[in-house]
Write a protein that holds these residues in place. Structure first.
Motif, short mmCIF file in Angstrom:
data_model
loop_
_atom_site.label_atom_id
_atom_site.label_comp_id
_atom_site.label_asym_id
_atom_site.label_seq_id
_atom_site.Cartn_x
_atom_site.Cartn_y
_atom_site.Cartn_z
N UNK A 265 7.37 14.85 -10.56
CA UNK A 265 7.72 15.17 -11.96
C UNK A 265 6.82 16.28 -12.50
N UNK A 266 5.56 16.32 -12.06
CA UNK A 266 4.65 17.37 -12.52
C UNK A 266 5.13 18.76 -12.10
N UNK A 267 5.87 18.84 -11.00
CA UNK A 267 6.38 20.14 -10.55
C UNK A 267 7.88 20.29 -10.87
N UNK A 268 8.34 19.46 -11.81
CA UNK A 268 9.73 19.52 -12.29
C UNK A 268 10.77 19.28 -11.20
N UNK A 269 10.44 18.35 -10.29
CA UNK A 269 11.39 17.93 -9.24
C UNK A 269 11.72 16.46 -9.44
N UNK A 270 12.96 16.11 -9.18
CA UNK A 270 13.36 14.71 -9.26
C UNK A 270 12.76 13.96 -8.08
N UNK A 271 12.05 12.85 -8.33
CA UNK A 271 11.46 12.11 -7.21
C UNK A 271 12.51 11.29 -6.46
N UNK B 225 0.84 -1.20 0.00
CA UNK B 225 0.00 0.00 0.00
C UNK B 225 0.87 1.25 0.00
N UNK B 226 1.92 1.23 0.82
CA UNK B 226 2.81 2.40 0.87
C UNK B 226 3.58 2.55 -0.43
N UNK B 227 4.05 1.45 -1.00
CA UNK B 227 4.77 1.50 -2.28
C UNK B 227 3.89 2.14 -3.35
N UNK B 228 2.63 1.75 -3.38
CA UNK B 228 1.68 2.30 -4.34
C UNK B 228 1.59 3.83 -4.21
N UNK B 229 1.43 4.31 -2.99
CA UNK B 229 1.28 5.76 -2.79
C UNK B 229 2.59 6.51 -3.02
N UNK B 230 3.73 5.87 -2.79
CA UNK B 230 5.00 6.54 -3.08
C UNK B 230 5.16 6.72 -4.59
N UNK B 231 4.62 5.78 -5.36
CA UNK B 231 4.61 5.93 -6.81
C UNK B 231 3.82 7.15 -7.24
N UNK B 232 2.71 7.40 -6.54
CA UNK B 232 1.92 8.59 -6.85
C UNK B 232 2.72 9.86 -6.55
N UNK B 233 3.49 9.83 -5.46
CA UNK B 233 4.33 10.99 -5.15
C UNK B 233 5.35 11.24 -6.25
N UNK B 234 5.88 10.16 -6.82
CA UNK B 234 6.86 10.30 -7.90
C UNK B 234 6.26 11.00 -9.11
N UNK B 235 5.03 10.65 -9.45
CA UNK B 235 4.36 11.30 -10.58
C UNK B 235 4.16 12.78 -10.27
#
Length: 157
Positions: free
Chosen positions: A140-146, A127-137
């Protein structure tokens, strides 16, 4: 192995906290599509879910962190540290055969389920891995390296 997966999640979570320190609060709290709606709420959500599941397996009352209030990064980090400590204690005290222990859960609609502890622990991790993937997206939307979530190059702590 389950302890290693929790350690992995806590490492990645800690790195996300550090990442957040370099991002304006407006970006951390901005409403986004998907997940729990914002970067901070995504972080709070995974910590809260860990807390709820571990509390249930520990036979403790479940208190849910209020998502309606505005919560700062520092408050979330403090909450995370408290929950991590409780989870570590739980993981060190449970018996080896996690498939023998069963957690019975009844939904708000009155439907009951029985889950082996091992499956619940794997659910918390994934569950946490899933939500960390959302943070990565969103990063990138705000031009920051995840934060890198690459497991293979991480040391188990």
């Amino acid at each position: 192995m389950i302890n290693n997966l929790f350690s992995y999640n806590w490492q990645v979570r800690k790195e996300w906290f550090e990442w957040c320190r370099n991002v304006q609060n407006e970006e951390l709290t901005k409403e986004r599509v998907g997940g729990m709606g914002s970067i901070l709420h995504n972080l709070l959500h995974v910590i809260n879910c860990e807390h709820i599941w571990i509390s249930q397996m520990n036979g403790e009352p479940v208190s849910k962190k209020d998502f309606t209030k505005s919560t700062s990064l520092e408050e979330i980090i403090v909450f995370s540290n408290e929950i991590k400590k409780n989870t570590q204690q739980f993981l060190h005290t449970i018996e080896a055969d996690l498939n023998e222990k069963i957690l019975s859960v009844t939904t708000r609609k009155g439907v009951s389920y029985d889950f082996p502890y091992h499956k619940v622990l794997l659910h918390i991790v994934t569950h946490e891995v899933h939500h960390m993937g959302q943070l990565s997206v969103w990063a990138r939307e705000i031009d920051k390296k995840p934060v890198s979530s690459d497991l293979i190059f991480r040391e188990w702590k």
